[in-house]
Write a protein that holds these residues in place. Structure first.
Motif, PDB file in Angstrom:
ATOM      1  N   LYS A   1      40.796  71.666  85.300  1.00 39.30           N
ATOM      2  CA  LYS A   1      42.174  72.066  85.017  1.00 39.30           C
ATOM      3  C   LYS A   1      42.612  73.168  85.958  1.00 39.30           C
ATOM      4  CE  LYS A   1      43.603  73.423  81.134  1.00 39.30           C
ATOM      5  NZ  LYS A   1      43.946  73.686  79.731  1.00 39.30           N
ATOM      6  N   ARG A   2      43.637  72.870  86.649  1.00 38.70           N
ATOM      7  CA  ARG A   2      44.167  73.893  87.534  1.00 38.70           C
ATOM      8  C   ARG A   2      44.953  74.879  86.715  1.00 38.70           C
ATOM      9  NH1 ARG A   2      45.548  72.830  92.811  1.00 38.70           N
ATOM     10  NH2 ARG A   2      44.565  70.994  93.672  1.00 38.70           N
ATOM     11  N   PRO A   3      44.963  76.072  87.167  1.00 42.12           N
ATOM     12  CA  PRO A   3      45.806  77.081  86.528  1.00 42.12           C
ATOM     13  C   PRO A   3      47.262  76.722  86.782  1.00 42.12           C
ATOM     14  CG  PRO A   3      44.212  78.095  88.013  1.00 42.12           C
ATOM     15  CD  PRO A   3      44.105  76.626  88.197  1.00 42.12           C
ATOM     16  N   ARG A   4      48.075  77.195  85.934  1.00 43.59           N
ATOM     17  CA  ARG A   4      49.501  76.908  86.108  1.00 43.59           C
ATOM     18  C   ARG A   4      50.041  77.496  87.393  1.00 43.59           C
ATOM     19  NH1 ARG A   4      52.512  76.400  80.985  1.00 43.59           N
ATOM     20  NH2 ARG A   4      54.206  77.411  82.072  1.00 43.59           N
ATOM     21  N   LEU A   5      50.878  76.735  87.965  1.00 39.88           N
ATOM     22  CA  LEU A   5      51.501  77.196  89.191  1.00 39.88           C
ATOM     23  C   LEU A   5      52.651  78.134  88.847  1.00 39.88           C
ATOM     24  CD1 LEU A   5      51.803  76.412  92.370  1.00 39.88           C
ATOM     25  CD2 LEU A   5      53.819  75.292  91.509  1.00 39.88           C
ATOM     26  N   VAL A   6      52.762  79.149  89.607  1.00 38.39           N
ATOM     27  CA  VAL A   6      53.877  80.066  89.391  1.00 38.39           C
ATOM     28  C   VAL A   6      54.880  79.902  90.519  1.00 38.39           C
ATOM     29  CG1 VAL A   6      54.575  82.448  89.239  1.00 38.39           C
ATOM     30  CG2 VAL A   6      52.439  81.713  88.199  1.00 38.39           C
ATOM     31  N   TRP A   7      56.035  79.479  90.157  1.00 46.39           N
ATOM     32  CA  TRP A   7      57.057  79.273  91.177  1.00 46.39           C
ATOM     33  C   TRP A   7      57.773  80.578  91.478  1.00 46.39           C
ATOM     34  CZ3 TRP A   7      57.928  75.089  94.151  1.00 46.39           C
ATOM     35  CH2 TRP A   7      57.268  73.910  93.801  1.00 46.39           C
ATOM     36  N   THR A   8      57.281  81.218  92.451  1.00 45.07           N
ATOM     37  CA  THR A   8      57.925  82.460  92.863  1.00 45.07           C
ATOM     38  C   THR A   8      59.190  82.086  93.633  1.00 45.07           C
ATOM     39  OG1 THR A   8      56.768  82.456  94.969  1.00 45.07           O
ATOM     40  CG2 THR A   8      55.700  83.558  93.127  1.00 45.07           C
ATOM     41  N   PRO A   9      60.095  82.993  93.728  1.00 45.11           N
ATOM     42  CA  PRO A   9      61.319  82.733  94.485  1.00 45.11           C
ATOM     43  C   PRO A   9      61.008  82.275  95.907  1.00 45.11           C
ATOM     44  CG  PRO A   9      61.554  84.739  93.249  1.00 45.11           C
ATOM     45  CD  PRO A   9      60.139  84.284  93.032  1.00 45.11           C
ATOM     46  N   GLN A  10      60.005  82.852  96.465  1.00 44.50           N
ATOM     47  CA  GLN A  10      59.649  82.456  97.821  1.00 44.50           C
ATOM     48  C   GLN A  10      59.201  81.014  97.868  1.00 44.50           C
ATOM     49  OE1 GLN A  10      58.912  85.362  96.559  1.00 44.50           O
ATOM     50  NE2 GLN A  10      60.029  86.680  97.979  1.00 44.50           N
ATOM     51  N   LEU A  11      58.388  80.690  96.925  1.00 44.36           N
ATOM     52  CA  LEU A  11      57.885  79.323  96.877  1.00 44.36           C
ATOM     53  C   LEU A  11      59.029  78.358  96.625  1.00 44.36           C
ATOM     54  CD1 LEU A  11      55.382  77.683  97.103  1.00 44.36           C
ATOM     55  CD2 LEU A  11      55.014  77.943  94.666  1.00 44.36           C
ATOM     56  N   HIS A  12      59.887  78.756  95.753  1.00 45.58           N
ATOM     57  CA  HIS A  12      61.037  77.898  95.450  1.00 45.58           C
ATOM     58  C   HIS A  12      61.926  77.746  96.670  1.00 45.58           C
ATOM     59  CE1 HIS A  12      64.342  76.014  93.417  1.00 45.58           C
ATOM     60  NE2 HIS A  12      65.149  76.999  93.750  1.00 45.58           N
TER      61      HIS A  12
END
Length: 277
Positions: free
Chosen positions: A86-97
């Motif tokens: 199980k991968r940890p949840r991805l966090v969509w940072t503003p940069q990533l977005h």
DNA sequence: GTGCCAATAT
DNA sequence: AATATTGGCA
């Protein structure tokens, strides 16, 4: 094998240990990204530097893993092989977005499907599912926006759309640009040929998010447990009737100074400041 | 297999 | 609340 020799190298080794500060950015070479992924290790120091700098030449190939309790059994079926990683949840940072939006914009609505988006983004650790999920929500957001773009302005980016609102929505998104599936701007004219791959921030599972010690720099971009995926140069996007440009990963984000309001009592480790607008 | 979308789960 | 996962369908 003499004990003296051993204690000798150990002392040397010990003395030459880099300071925590120096250690941060490079420590990951100890565990290959591949292993990290394969075992779903949540190394607090995972990093996606794909620089082959042999600063430390360790041999992790001792094949001596304790695959018995890879944090998996905690769920229930304890005897199940650590396959169901199980991968940890991805966090969509503003940069990533933002990178996401850019990718979509450059691909053109037509070709902006999870797979291609993912490839264009070329973010380590990012999966197609991640993108698909995000894309789905993003589309809803767009739809919602057009819905009341001229309206009374009620229910506009209430607070649920913090993330999405952090990046301007390219105009092309609304009226599909025809005859041009791709914008001109090269996706990443990054100056240096740095390997500064963007990595994915991940939600901490527990302990790691409290590590504020080490006198960590306020802007220390590298001190979080995020996934690292093999720095594979992703295959070029297969064109399906449309010309494709060469993929040139590496992307230097302009810093987005936003309020790192961690009001979100969440235990989310973010690589970048939680862009809050 | 991939994508899309709604519903649901964590 | 934010993501992930799933199910049904194209």
């Amino acid at each position: 094998m003499r004990e003296e020799e051993e204690s000798n190298w150990f002392s040397k080794w010990e003395e030459q240990l880099p300071s925590p500060d120096e250690l941060m950015p490079l420590s990951q070479s100890l565990i290959t990204p591949h292993l990290v992924l394969a075992f779903d290790l949540q190394s607090p120091f995972s990093q996606t530097l794909k620089t082959p700098s042999p600063v430390v030449a360790v041999h992790p190939d001792s094949g001596d893993f304790d695959s018995s309790e890879l944090g998996n059994g905690g769920g229930g079926s304890g005897d199940e092989p650590a396959r169901t990683l199980k991968r940890p949840r991805l966090v969509w940072t503003p940069q990533l977005h933002k990178r996401f939006v850019d990718a979509v914009a450059h691909l053109g609505i037509k070709n902006a499907v999870p797979k291609t988006i993912m490839q264009l983004m070329s973010v380590d650790g990012l999966t197609r599912e991640n993108v698909a999920s995000h894309l789905q929500k993003y589309r809803l957001y767009l739809k919602r926006m057009q819905g009341n773009s001229g309206g009374g302005g009620s229910g506009l980016d209430s607070a649920t759309d913090h993330l999405f609102a952090s990046s301007p929505v390219p105009a092309q998104f609304f009226h599909p640009v025809r005859g041009n599936s791709e914008q001109f701007s090269p996706f990443v004219p990054v100056a240096a040929l740095q390997q500064q791959q963007m990595a994915v921030a991940v939600a901490g599972h527990s302990q790691y998010r409290q590590m504020g010690h080490f006198g960590s720099p306020p802007n220390g971009q590298f001190e979080n447990p995020f996934l690292a995926r093999q720095a594979h140069q992703q295959q070029q996007v297969h064109r399906m009737g449309t010309p494709v440009h060469k993929l040139v990963p590496s992307y230097v984000e302009d810093l987005n100074p936003s309020t790192p309001t961690s009001a979100n009592g969440r235990k989310a480790l973010t690589l970048f400041p939680t862009g809050d607008n």
